[in-house]
Scaffold this motif. Structure first.
Motif, mmCIF file in Angstrom:
data_model
loop_
_atom_site.group_PDB
_atom_site.id
_atom_site.type_symbol
_atom_site.label_atom_id
_atom_site.label_comp_id
_atom_site.label_asym_id
_atom_site.label_seq_id
_atom_site.Cartn_x
_atom_site.Cartn_y
_atom_site.Cartn_z
ATOM 1 N N ASP A 1 -5.900 4.346 -1.983
ATOM 2 C CA ASP A 1 -5.526 3.290 -1.651
ATOM 3 C C ASP A 1 -6.196 2.189 -2.581
ATOM 4 N N ARG B 1 0.877 -1.118 0.008
ATOM 5 C CA ARG B 1 -0.119 -0.023 -0.026
ATOM 6 C C ARG B 1 0.920 1.035 0.062
ATOM 7 N N ARG C 1 0.858 4.023 -2.658
ATOM 8 C CA ARG C 1 0.534 5.400 -2.397
ATOM 9 C C ARG C 1 1.514 6.361 -2.893
#
Lengths: 228, 228
Positions: free
Chosen positions: B213, B203, B207
């Motif tokens: 997300d 993630r 990001r």
DNA sequence: CCGATTTGTCACATAACCGTCGCAGGCAGC
DNA sequence: GCTGCCTGCGACGGTTATGTGACAAATCGG
């Protein structure tokens, strides 16, 4: 489509070597073991190139050459003649009968492959270049030279083949095993870590010509050449 | 329909490894333990690909290769030959009898799977792409690269495999156990919570390339990739 | 046969990555 | 709002993969 290369050669050792190398360079390959079979296979599917042994059982190479040039449906079929060393006058007769090129046995595989490419490129331009450029790196397989931003780079044989292979597939990641198989050859057994060392040497050589490292390490996967 | 891959291999350790990995890549898989069984199973249901061990009881691999090529109802059946290291001339004979590719044991699973894909893609184009795009994320398995909106994203090996798996099944929710089984492999034992950490790392990496997300947490069930 | 080049392997340093823990915070049901 | 589970995530020690200099053996070209 892949070019189709027909090998006409009765010595199994030679034909297998050719077969292996041509496959590796991604050609379709057929093998004929004598003159009759050669003629049949030409009829079946016209090759883009014929690798023709001079001394062939049943129907000799020179005879085939003549028949192809004068008789058949494809008189322009490219032919590379394979002769044994020392058959000089034969050689000339070979060209005389219309072979596009000739190579004496024993031959360097690299050189033969270069000639194969050369002949095929005449037929299908832009097929498999003798020169490749990726980013600011240029490799010339015929002259066996590598340059970066104009500067000459000296590479050992292995580093040369390694770079050559990378440049044929820029961006693609190869495992050490794949590299060993293709660059070293499937018949040698060396440690996988050896690849690291040679990649290191290649890197150093390329670095000396300026610019940043064009080889990408992919952890737990292998190496790749950056593709810009 | 799923491609059907037939494994012809008498060493149980090898065949199970293959079975496991091929299943994981979502193929239908059959296993034959000797030459006779192999021929029978080919008759029963024509495979899309045959993984053929060189040394096979009762009827050898090369014999099967020959029979398939010359005799049967499907002479174009793609074949990948498995040989032990060092059987060099055998190898070449393998190609000679018409195998489409060969792999030496011990082999890298990743590499073999890549070759399987390559061979199958010849038969069924667009089967299992080397590149997948989901939303603004793109993964290139050959180059081992991930991009989001053009930006390169660097992922560790585990995060890469994790994302790869998610992208093969966008939208689907996987439990930690499923992910451990497929992404880590069924033979490693690690805490289920480890998945959380790696999802977290994935993630964060995604990001950094902007956007929100793309991984959805499903409480008390697992994780999924958003499929837009 | 000799010197020069190239090659494969090792040893070691370093960097990248992995798995686990602990804790802060979030979520659902009450 | 409270309680009991679940999840996010920073930190950390241990492990593994990679980069690289050194070296001896192999090879090449005379």
């Amino acid at each position: 489509m892949k070019p189709y290369v027909l090998i006409a050669e009765d010595e199994k050792a030679v034909s297998e070597l050719l077969l292996y190398n041509l496959r590796k360079e991604d050609y379709d390959v057929g093998v004929a073991m004598d003159g009759e079979e050669t003629l049949m296979m030409i009829d079946e599917r016209t090759p883009d190139l014929l690798l023709l042994d001079w001394m062939l059982p049943k129907v000799s190479g020179i005879e085939i050459c003549r028949r192809v040039r004068t008789g058949g449906a494809n008189p322009n079929l490219p032919i590379i003649m394979l002769t044994a060393r020392g058959e000089e006058s034969d050689r000339i007769r070979g060209l005389d009968t219309g072979a596009d090129d000739y190579v004496t046995k024993p031959f360097s595989t690299t050189e033969l492959m270069a000639r194969v490419r050369a002949v095929l490129r005449r037929i299908r331009p832009g097929l498999k270049e003798d020169r490749i450029t990726v980013g600011d790196i240029e490799i010339d397989r015929v002259a066996h030279r590598v340059t970066r931003q104009g500067d000459d780079i000296h590479l050992g044989p292995t580093e040369f083949r390694l770079l050559d292979y990378f440049m044929q597939h820029p961006g693609r990641v190869f495992s050490r095993e794949q590299l060993l198989d293709t660059v070293w050859g499937s018949d040698v057994y060396v440690e996988a870590r050896t690849v690291d060392v040679h990649v290191g040497r290649l890197r150093k050589a390329l670095r000396n010509a300026g610019g940043d490292d064009p080889i990408r390490t992919v952890r737990s996967a292998g190496y790749a050449l950056r593709e810009d």
